[in-house]
Design an enzyme around this catalytic site. Structure first.
Site, PDB file in Angstrom:
ATOM      1  N   TYR A 124       0.877  -1.195  -0.049  1.00  0.00           N
ATOM      2  CA  TYR A 124       0.249   0.008   0.072  1.00  0.00           C
ATOM      3  C   TYR A 124       0.791   1.282   0.067  1.00  0.00           C
ATOM      4  CZ  TYR A 124      -3.319   3.448   0.600  1.00  0.00           C
ATOM      5  OH  TYR A 124      -4.221   4.531   0.655  1.00  0.00           O
ATOM      6  N   SER A 233       5.110   8.700  12.522  1.00  0.00           N
ATOM      7  CA  SER A 233       6.366   8.678  12.542  1.00  0.00           C
ATOM      8  C   SER A 233       7.084   9.311  13.587  1.00  0.00           C
ATOM      9  CB  SER A 233       6.890   9.281  11.150  1.00  0.00           C
ATOM     10  OG  SER A 233       8.236   9.103  11.061  1.00  0.00           O
ATOM     11  N   GLN A 255      11.014  14.914  10.605  1.00  0.00           N
ATOM     12  CA  GLN A 255      10.121  14.147  10.906  1.00  0.00           C
ATOM     13  C   GLN A 255       8.527  14.787  11.297  1.00  0.00           C
ATOM     14  OE1 GLN A 255      10.344  10.479  10.722  1.00  0.00           O
ATOM     15  NE2 GLN A 255      11.544  11.358   9.360  1.00  0.00           N
ATOM     16  N   HIS A 258       6.055  15.083   8.698  1.00  0.00           N
ATOM     17  CA  HIS A 258       5.244  14.088   8.442  1.00  0.00           C
ATOM     18  C   HIS A 258       3.772  14.150   8.520  1.00  0.00           C
ATOM     19  CE1 HIS A 258       7.310  10.815   6.217  1.00  0.00           C
ATOM     20  NE2 HIS A 258       8.352  10.993   7.275  1.00  0.00           N
ATOM     21  N   GLU A 322      11.666   5.048  16.679  1.00  0.00           N
ATOM     22  CA  GLU A 322      11.741   4.427  15.425  1.00  0.00           C
ATOM     23  C   GLU A 322      12.973   4.683  14.662  1.00  0.00           C
ATOM     24  OE1 GLU A 322       9.105   4.995  11.333  1.00  0.00           O
ATOM     25  OE2 GLU A 322       8.929   6.437  12.738  1.00  0.00           O
ATOM     26  N   HIS A 323      13.188   5.949  14.881  1.00  0.00           N
ATOM     27  CA  HIS A 323      14.673   6.593  14.261  1.00  0.00           C
ATOM     28  C   HIS A 323      15.409   7.052  15.333  1.00  0.00           C
ATOM     29  CE1 HIS A 323      11.555   7.195  10.747  1.00  0.00           C
ATOM     30  NE2 HIS A 323      12.428   6.752  10.029  1.00  0.00           N
ATOM     31  N   ASP A 356      15.640   7.211   4.640  1.00  0.00           N
ATOM     32  CA  ASP A 356      14.471   7.325   4.039  1.00  0.00           C
ATOM     33  C   ASP A 356      14.687   6.925   2.631  1.00  0.00           C
ATOM     34  OD1 ASP A 356      12.854   7.800   6.268  1.00  0.00           O
ATOM     35  OD2 ASP A 356      12.233   9.882   6.197  1.00  0.00           O
ATOM     36  N   HIS A 415       1.096 -41.097  18.965  1.00  0.00           N
ATOM     37  CA  HIS A 415       2.307 -40.464  18.648  1.00  0.00           C
ATOM     38  C   HIS A 415       3.292 -41.512  19.154  1.00  0.00           C
ATOM     39  CE1 HIS A 415       0.549 -36.577  18.470  1.00  0.00           C
ATOM     40  NE2 HIS A 415       1.620 -36.056  18.230  1.00  0.00           N
TER      41      HIS A 415
END
Length: 428
Positions: A124, A233, A255, A258, A322-323, A356, A415
């Site tokens: 997506y 983000s 960032q 975003h 995240e970063h 990025d 078994h």
């Protein structure tokens, strides 16, 4: 930005909270769209495309002529930049390929592990104000390297019924097998159930707004995997007086632009650096075309002054960004010991923007603290690990008695019998 100096450890949980997000009001909308797409297929997709994207389409698939037109619309400088990024991303992800792991665990017992591609994956890619064609590079290239048979891409059309030319050009360049002009919840639903036009996929990747986020979570209820839990983000920078305040501010703003729900944090051991970054943000933010978005994100963001490097590292690990950018004199202290971060950027000349777009690492990363337990997208994200075993006559005689005892202890007689019959057959 909110300024916090020398916070006590027992305040960290509250201090490091992300902006609150509630999706309850969205879930019922997502559920209704999913059911409609499941029952009505392409007709539902066209209906929602007209409703949400403001355009009526007779066909949702992209044809060859549209690829050619997209390539003609882009200038050569941008095309060359995309190719440069493609080459670096391919180089890094090809290096992640590993050989089969094989071992004889006991005489006559051979075990091995192999990786096989996920046959059908869905990507997506958002359109709108920020058409993220860079995400195609990050998702389609490892899918292609992994050997995925079908790579299906959905992206919302503009008011003229077209996809952004950079999205089309990049998708074609990266080997996407099918592209559709479908966005939002309905795109995720289509890749979850399949329609007469759009194939059902086994795993869905890619960023999106809160509606797409909830739709991906909904997809998991129908035996479709997703790349990872996603949220807004975020970026955390740790810096001392060895950093360049203008660089740090530019990274934080990169960032913040975003979305209004993005969060950025500066952690520093230097009060003068904190003040210099604060001034730089004020100076730079008004120059941004997306300044209104950035200003709202900055209002949710923090400048945190701590006592020393150890406290800084502990706080960063508690947040799990995240970063994570490291601009410290003793950078190795952070690089060697950080446990919770999606991707790490080291030094004054390593902006988050490099990851990025063009350094080669993947920018699809865990947010909202999930860096504590999730990896970012990589080659293995598009593969499954399968195990194999082959037991010889010697092997079953070596491990069979242990299997019998364990199966009997668990009360699983069938078994045990599966082994006993084989052992009996080998008796002279």
């Amino acid at each position: 930005m909110n300024r916090i100096e020398f916070p006590l450890r027992d305040t960290w949980d509250a201090l490091l909270k992300r902006p609150a997000h509630t999706y309850e009001h969205i879930e019922s909308i997502v559920r209704d769209v999913f059911e409609d797409v499941r029952n009505s297929g392409d007709e539902a997709l066209k209906k929602y495309t007209e409703k949400f994207d403001g355009v009526s389409l007779s066909k949702i698939g992209v044809n060859e002529a549209e690829f050619d037109a997209a390539a003609a619309q882009l200038d050569d400088a941008l095309k060359n930049a995309i190719v440069l990024a493609k080459n670096n991303i391919e180089t890094f992800h090809r290096a992640q390929r590993t050989e089969r792991v094989s071992v004889e665990t006991a005489p006559g017992v051979q075990c091995w592990q192999e990786k096989r591609p996920i046959a059908k994956v869905g990507l997506y890619i958002p359109g709108g104000t920020a058409p993220l064609f860079s995400s195609i590079l990050m998702l389609a290239l490892p899918a292609k390297i992994a050997g995925c048979r079908e790579i299906v891409l959905c992206s919302p059309p503009d008011k003229s019924g077209n996809l952004n030319p950079a999205i089309l050009y990049t998708a074609y360049l990266c080997g996407v097998t099918q592209i559709f002009k479908v966005g939002g919840i309905q795109a995720i639903a289509a890749m979850t159930f399949g329609t007469p036009s759009i194939p059902k996929t086994y795993k869905i990747f890619g960023p999106g707004n809160q509606y797409v986020t909830v739709a991906k979570q909904m997809a998991t209820r129908y035996n479709v995997a997703i790349d990872m839990p996603a949220g807004p983000s975020e970026l955390l920078v740790v810096a001392d007086d060895s950093a360049n305040a203008a660089f740090v501010a530019s990274d934080l703003l990169s960032q913040a632009e975003h979305g209004v729900d993005s969060q950025v944090i500066l952690v520093t051991t230097s009060k003068s650096m904190l003040e210099a970054v604060e001034e730089e943000i004020e100076a730079q933010i008004n120059q941004l075309p997306r300044k209104e978005i950035a200003k709202k994100a900055i209002a949710n963001s923090k400048l945190i002054l701590v006592n020393d490097n150890r406290q800084a590292l502990d706080l960063i690990d508690a947040y799990g960004p995240e970063h994570f950018i490291v601009c410290m004199k003793d950078a190795d202290f952070f690089v060697d010991q950080i446990q919770n971060a999606g991707s790490v950027f080291i030094g004054n000349y390593t902006p988050e923007s490099a990851g990025d777009y063009a350094s080669g690492t993947n920018h699809t990363l865990p947010t909202n603290g999930y860096a504590k337990q999730y990896s970012g997208v990589n080659l293995d994200s598009f593969m499954k690990q399968m195990t194999f075993q082959k037991v010889s006559e010697e092997g079953i005689q070596n491990i069979g008695p242990a299997i019998e005892l364990m199966a009997e202890a668990e009360g699983l007689q069938a078994h045990k019998n599966a082994v006993t019959l084989r052992l009996e057959s080998l008796k002279p």
